[in-house]
Scaffold this motif. Structure first.
Motif, PDB file in Angstrom:
ATOM      1  N   GLN A  35      31.345  33.661  45.823  1.00 27.16           N
ATOM      2  CA  GLN A  35      32.757  33.439  45.498  1.00 27.16           C
ATOM      3  C   GLN A  35      33.047  31.950  45.320  1.00 27.16           C
ATOM      4  O   GLN A  35      33.733  31.541  44.375  1.00 27.16           O
ATOM      5  N   ALA A  36      32.539  31.146  46.243  1.00 29.00           N
ATOM      6  CA  ALA A  36      32.766  29.698  46.189  1.00 29.00           C
ATOM      7  C   ALA A  36      32.141  29.089  44.941  1.00 29.00           C
ATOM      8  O   ALA A  36      32.732  28.219  44.290  1.00 29.00           O
ATOM      9  N   ILE A  37      30.953  29.549  44.599  1.00 29.06           N
ATOM     10  CA  ILE A  37      30.267  29.030  43.412  1.00 29.06           C
ATOM     11  C   ILE A  37      31.044  29.369  42.151  1.00 29.06           C
ATOM     12  O   ILE A  37      31.185  28.537  41.238  1.00 29.06           O
ATOM     13  N   GLU A  38      31.578  30.580  42.067  1.00 27.91           N
ATOM     14  CA  GLU A  38      32.366  30.956  40.895  1.00 27.91           C
ATOM     15  C   GLU A  38      33.631  30.106  40.787  1.00 27.91           C
ATOM     16  O   GLU A  38      34.036  29.703  39.690  1.00 27.91           O
ATOM     17  N   LEU A  39      34.248  29.816  41.932  1.00 29.03           N
ATOM     18  CA  LEU A  39      35.418  28.937  41.913  1.00 29.03           C
ATOM     19  C   LEU A  39      35.033  27.526  41.496  1.00 29.03           C
ATOM     20  O   LEU A  39      35.753  26.873  40.726  1.00 29.03           O
ATOM     21  N   ALA A  40      33.902  27.040  41.994  1.00 28.90           N
ATOM     22  CA  ALA A  40      33.435  25.701  41.622  1.00 28.90           C
ATOM     23  C   ALA A  40      33.281  25.597  40.112  1.00 28.90           C
ATOM     24  O   ALA A  40      33.725  24.616  39.488  1.00 28.90           O
ATOM     25  N   LYS A  41      32.676  26.600  39.520  1.00 26.06           N
ATOM     26  CA  LYS A  41      32.486  26.574  38.064  1.00 26.06           C
ATOM     27  C   LYS A  41      33.831  26.652  37.337  1.00 26.06           C
ATOM     28  O   LYS A  41      34.029  26.013  36.304  1.00 26.06           O
ATOM     29  N   ARG A  42      34.760  27.409  37.893  1.00 25.54           N
ATOM     30  CA  ARG A  42      36.091  27.522  37.287  1.00 25.54           C
ATOM     31  C   ARG A  42      36.794  26.166  37.287  1.00 25.54           C
ATOM     32  O   ARG A  42      37.501  25.828  36.332  1.00 25.54           O
ATOM     33  N   TYR A  43      36.605  25.390  38.365  1.00 23.72           N
ATOM     34  CA  TYR A  43      37.241  24.072  38.464  1.00 23.72           C
ATOM     35  C   TYR A  43      36.409  22.964  37.829  1.00 23.72           C
ATOM     36  O   TYR A  43      36.838  21.806  37.811  1.00 23.72           O
ATOM     37  N   GLY A  44      35.234  23.300  37.328  1.00 20.54           N
ATOM     38  CA  GLY A  44      34.365  22.285  36.737  1.00 20.54           C
ATOM     39  C   GLY A  44      33.620  21.445  37.752  1.00 20.54           C
ATOM     40  O   GLY A  44      33.137  20.351  37.434  1.00 20.54           O
ATOM     41  N   SER A  45      33.492  21.939  38.970  1.00 22.76           N
ATOM     42  CA  SER A  45      32.773  21.202  40.016  1.00 22.76           C
ATOM     43  C   SER A  45      31.270  21.280  39.792  1.00 22.76           C
ATOM     44  O   SER A  45      30.745  22.307  39.361  1.00 22.76           O
TER      45      SER A  45
END
Length: 270
Positions: free
Chosen positions: A109-119
């Motif tokens: 979940q965290a990784i998908e959010l990171a990619k969504r934010y461009g992290s």
């Protein structure tokens, strides 16, 4: 409250040193959003943010809509970010198989959010608990967990952070055992100073080839305080100079309760 959360408001009246006085590579510097002035300071100095809102997993669930809006406001005008994954009750070396599955699900979940934010990086706690696990179990089972987890390409770099580890060798052995360029180390020097009898400089020297990220904050050695860079007994200037020498491409997050005093200290000390 929302204005304060995104780092704007009365802070625009503060007189600050100019950003060009800092000699450290600005593209490698981040401020954790745990500090209420992180956004303002990041924009003032032209540096980046580490998203800390998802350290608590429920912010990815029932509170996500509101938290996502806050995070997006903070990232507006910020060119780069990294993301700190949740850590409460998450143990990659857990004895219970279902607990390991929970950890893997939360990290995804965290990784998908990171990619969504461009992290570009996701920081994950190693998960050692001295009241539950023997070090040998922690190392062996963590290697198995991460080898399995990385069968799927995460699309971001994962960096494992020390918290209660008292020896640098354990996380070093985990990363060496997994032997995957997508898994590296995050050295939290405040945690070292609070929980390990081995000096932060010794941790740095032993970890240097595998270090990709740092969490930087100070304390007096009695507990994890997240003090300003010059408020504690870590030899901060010596450490930062050596860290840049050994790890010129690593990134640094200043993980502080308030950023302004430490940014002034950095500017004054070059």
């Amino acid at each position: 409250a929302v204005l304060n959360a995104v780092g704007i408001g009365t802070l625009d009246r503060i007189s600050l040193p100019k950003s060009e006085e800092i000699d450290m590579k600005k593209e490698n510097l981040y401020l954790s959003t745990i500090a209420p002035d992180a956004v303002y300071m990041a924009k003032e100095y032209g540096i980046h943010l580490e998203i800390a809102e998802y350290c608590t997993a429920w912010n990815m669930d029932e509170k996500f809509e509101n938290v996502d809006q806050v995070v997006r406001k903070k990232l507006d005008g910020i060119s780069q970010s990294v993301l700190h994954a949740p850590f409460n009750e998450l143990f990659p070396c857990a004895i219970d198989k279902k607990a390991r599955e929970l950890a893997a699900d939360r990290y995804r979940q965290a990784i998908e959010l990171a990619k969504r934010y461009g992290s570009t990086k996701v920081i994950i706690h190693g998960g050692y608990n001295p009241w539950i696990y023997y070090p040998v179990w922690y190392v062996e089972q963590s290697i198995l967990f991460w080898k399995e987890f990385l069968k799927e390409d995460p699309g971001v770099e994962i960096v494992l952070e020390n918290v209660l580890e008292t020896e640098p060798q354990w996380l070093l052995d985990i990363v060496k055992g997994v032997d995957d360029p997508r898994l590296k180390l995050c050295l939290d020097i405040g945690h070292v100073n609070a929980y390990s009898k081995i000096s932060v400089m010794d941790w740095l020297e032993s970890w240097a080839p595998y270090l990709s990220h740092f969490h930087v904050h100070n304390n007096d050695g009695t507990r994890d305080q997240h003090n300003a860079l010059n408020d504690g007994n870590i030899p901060m200037k010596e450490f930062l100079i050596r860290a840049e020498e050994l790890c010129p491409n690593a990134t640094f997050t200043f993980e502080l309760m308030k950023d302004e005093p430490s940014m002034k200290w950095l500017a004054e000390n070059g």
